[in-house]
Design a protein around this motif. Structure first.
Motif, PDB file in Angstrom:
ATOM      1  N   SER A 111      -4.891 -12.600   8.258  1.00 20.11           N
ATOM      2  CA  SER A 111      -5.471 -11.578   9.129  1.00 20.11           C
ATOM      3  C   SER A 111      -5.029 -11.772  10.568  1.00 20.11           C
ATOM      4  CB  SER A 111      -7.000 -11.624   9.037  1.00 20.11           C
ATOM      5  OG  SER A 111      -7.447 -11.306   7.734  1.00 20.11           O
ATOM      6  N   GLU A 149      -7.441   0.371  14.313  1.00 21.94           N
ATOM      7  CA  GLU A 149      -7.164  -0.661  13.309  1.00 21.94           C
ATOM      8  C   GLU A 149      -7.145  -2.047  13.954  1.00 21.94           C
ATOM      9  OE1 GLU A 149      -4.465  -1.474   9.346  1.00 21.94           O
ATOM     10  OE2 GLU A 149      -4.041   0.285  10.590  1.00 21.94           O
ATOM     11  N   ALA A 195     -10.704  -3.155  14.248  1.00 23.36           N
ATOM     12  CA  ALA A 195     -11.209  -3.650  12.966  1.00 23.36           C
ATOM     13  C   ALA A 195     -10.674  -5.051  12.668  1.00 23.36           C
ATOM     14  CB  ALA A 195     -10.823  -2.678  11.854  1.00 23.36           C
ATOM     15  N   HIS A 254     -12.342  -7.682  14.862  1.00 25.65           N
ATOM     16  CA  HIS A 254     -13.686  -7.996  14.356  1.00 25.65           C
ATOM     17  C   HIS A 254     -13.596  -8.921  13.141  1.00 25.65           C
ATOM     18  CE1 HIS A 254     -17.962  -7.422  13.824  1.00 25.65           C
ATOM     19  NE2 HIS A 254     -17.778  -7.025  12.573  1.00 25.65           N
ATOM     20  N   THR A 255     -12.634  -8.662  12.268  1.00 29.15           N
ATOM     21  CA  THR A 255     -12.440  -9.518  11.094  1.00 29.15           C
ATOM     22  C   THR A 255     -12.066 -10.940  11.502  1.00 29.15           C
ATOM     23  OG1 THR A 255     -11.727  -7.611   9.775  1.00 29.15           O
ATOM     24  CG2 THR A 255     -11.077  -9.793   8.980  1.00 29.15           C
ATOM     25  N   SER A 263     -11.836   0.838   4.710  1.00 31.47           N
ATOM     26  CA  SER A 263     -12.061  -0.506   5.239  1.00 31.47           C
ATOM     27  C   SER A 263     -12.047  -0.514   6.763  1.00 31.47           C
ATOM     28  CB  SER A 263     -10.992  -1.458   4.686  1.00 31.47           C
ATOM     29  OG  SER A 263     -11.121  -2.742   5.275  1.00 31.47           O
ATOM     30  N   ARG A 322     -15.273   1.345   8.056  1.00 27.37           N
ATOM     31  CA  ARG A 322     -16.500   0.564   7.890  1.00 27.37           C
ATOM     32  C   ARG A 322     -16.510  -0.651   8.816  1.00 27.37           C
ATOM     33  NH1 ARG A 322     -19.787   2.408   4.162  1.00 27.37           N
ATOM     34  NH2 ARG A 322     -18.982   3.750   2.485  1.00 27.37           N
ATOM     35  N   THR A 323     -15.362  -1.268   9.011  1.00 27.15           N
ATOM     36  CA  THR A 323     -15.302  -2.426   9.909  1.00 27.15           C
ATOM     37  C   THR A 323     -15.515  -2.004  11.354  1.00 27.15           C
ATOM     38  OG1 THR A 323     -13.735  -3.476   8.388  1.00 27.15           O
ATOM     39  CG2 THR A 323     -13.937  -4.431  10.583  1.00 27.15           C
ATOM     40  N   ASP A 376     -19.203  -1.497  11.757  1.00 26.18           N
ATOM     41  CA  ASP A 376     -19.896  -2.780  11.855  1.00 26.18           C
ATOM     42  C   ASP A 376     -19.646  -3.425  13.217  1.00 26.18           C
ATOM     43  OD1 ASP A 376     -21.446  -4.980  10.632  1.00 26.18           O
ATOM     44  OD2 ASP A 376     -19.568  -6.078  10.754  1.00 26.18           O
ATOM     45  N   ALA A 377     -18.403  -3.335  13.701  1.00 27.13           N
ATOM     46  CA  ALA A 377     -18.064  -3.911  15.002  1.00 27.13           C
ATOM     47  C   ALA A 377     -18.804  -3.206  16.126  1.00 27.13           C
ATOM     48  CB  ALA A 377     -16.554  -3.826  15.227  1.00 27.13           C
TER      49      ALA A 377
END
Length: 419
Positions: free
Chosen positions: A104, A137, A140, A143-144, A193, A196-197, A200-201
């Motif tokens: 990632s 992106e 996201a 955040h991951t 994905s 949704r991320t 959440d972020a």
């Protein structure tokens, strides 16, 4: 002294200044061939033109870096970094264990590279990436990858809230794209994905607003059977150039010489100049007793149109360097200046480069081969993105890692624009 790292290994070493280095492969020489990520206590780097392996790390604060070292390289590397930091070792070769966080992080680093160095060019037929799609992106992915960052303010790449705030205008288009894509396809899964991320972020960062509320509503409801939508419609850009207040070049006179010169991407910010090798041209003219140089530079589609002191640096016959202010008119930066040439000079030796004063690191060594390699890489990625979309069948296996196209690449590859 430890041997060079083999496959699945890294070399951990301590420099004279106390910095600890983790090296697992070749280090890219030019900054535009290197993906870089500022993380807690360190800087990570990957060669863009090499394989997607483990990053090279330059660790300036080992204590802070310990929160992610084991999760990127494995526990043996984390222990070796500590041993080097306290002086128990100076250099050691250690087995590494590639992890999901390492993959990632590599993808996040490549995304930041694309935002900075993507060689968009009308002349070369390489489309630009839609910045809002790429920005979401990256939000996201950041955040991951939160384990890479801490609460200190010295990590410019820890910018989830800023990325969402700057690029939330693309959320509605991404939702439409998601709804119009076969739900079991890899593109639909990737879109969901990312959405949704981002949701959440945004929640974790305390962000709110109409676009984010619409996103939450879309994610909470059953996914509708959307009408197919062409990415060209969703992400088409306005390519009309606004006229700048530049003075048109004067034509006429006798042409003494003309040519094209190296277009060094490092000397100006992204989005200013078309990335082609032929984007910068000049013409030397005799106007009576005067000798004058005219410079024309093809503008990037996103180039600013006012109050930007872009300049050309000109050197004639190994003399001193002088600067020619450039202004943008339509799709060209242009400017002119007098040349100090003898009246009988027929073949002046002209060196010329485009730069932004205050940003410019100065002229570097010629790196045309690396720039061409970057163009080849980008063309290959766009071809992969287009093919992946065409073959995007239900239940297709997901694509991961840096080789998988970003949503912005898929959009660019499937958007019919005049490149």
């Amino acid at each position: 002294m430890a041997r060079a790292a083999g496959e699945g290994e890294v070399v951990v070493s301590r420099g004279e200044d106390g910095t600890v280095h983790v090296t697992g492969g070749p280090v890219a020489a030019s900054d535009f061939t290197r993906a870089v990520l500022d993380v807690s206590g360190a800087v990570l780097a990957w060669p863009v033109l090499g394989g997607a392996g483990l990053p090279t790390a330059e660790i300036h604060d080992v204590q802070r870096a310990q929160q992610w070292l084991w999760a990127v390289y494995g526990e043996q590397v984390a222990a070796a970094v500590h041993a080097c930091a306290v002086g128990e070792l100076t250099s050691v070769r250690v087995p590494a264990e590639p992890t999901p966080l390492a993959g990632s992080a590599a993808r996040l680093g490549f995304g930041h590279w694309a935002a900075r160095w993507w060689p968009a060019s009308h002349l070369d037929g390489i489309p630009a990436l839609q910045p809002d799609v790429l920005g979401l992106e990256l939000a996201a992915l950041t955040h991951t990858c939160q384990q890479l960052f801490d609460a200190d303010d010295d990590q410019p790449d820890d910018c989830v809230a800023e990325l969402i705030g700057d690029h939330e205008a693309a959320l509605d288009a991404l939702i439409q794209w998601w709804h119009s894509t076969p739900p079991s396809s890899d593109t639909a899964r990737r879109l969901e994905s990312v959405l949704r991320t981002v949701d959440d972020a945004a929640d974790s960062s305390g962000l709110d607003g109409e676009a984010l509320r619409h996103l939450r509503t879309a994610l909470d409801r059953p996914r509708p059977d959307g009408t197919p939508v062409d990415a060209a419609t969703l992400f088409a850009r306005n390519d009309d150039y606004a006229l700048a207040a530049g003075e048109p070049l004067v034509t006429g006179g006798r042409v003494i010489a003309r040519g094209t010169v190296t277009n060094d991407w490092r000397r100006y910010p992204p989005g200013f100049v078309d990335a082609s090798e032929t984007a910068v041209s000049w013409t030397a003219r005799a106007l009576g007793a005067r000798r004058q140089i005219e410079v024309e530079v093809v503008a990037h589609i996103a180039a600013p149109v006012a109050e930007v002191p872009l300049a050309a640096e000109v050197r004639v016959n190994d003399g001193p360097r002088s600067r020619v202010p450039l202004s943008r008119r339509v799709d060209v930066w242009s400017g002119r200046a007098d040349l100090d040439l003898p009246a009988g000079e027929a073949e002046p030796r002209i060196e010329l480069g485009v730069l932004l004063p205050g940003f410019d690191p100065g002229p570097g060594s010629d790196s045309g081969a690396e720039r061409e390699a970057i163009r080849a890489l980008v063309r290959q990625r766009l071809a992969t993105a287009a093919t992946a979309t065409q073959l995007d069948a239900p239940n297709s296996p997901p694509q991961n890692g840096t080789s998988a196209p970003f949503l912005a690449e898929i959009a660019a590859a499937t958007t019919d624009e005049d490149y």
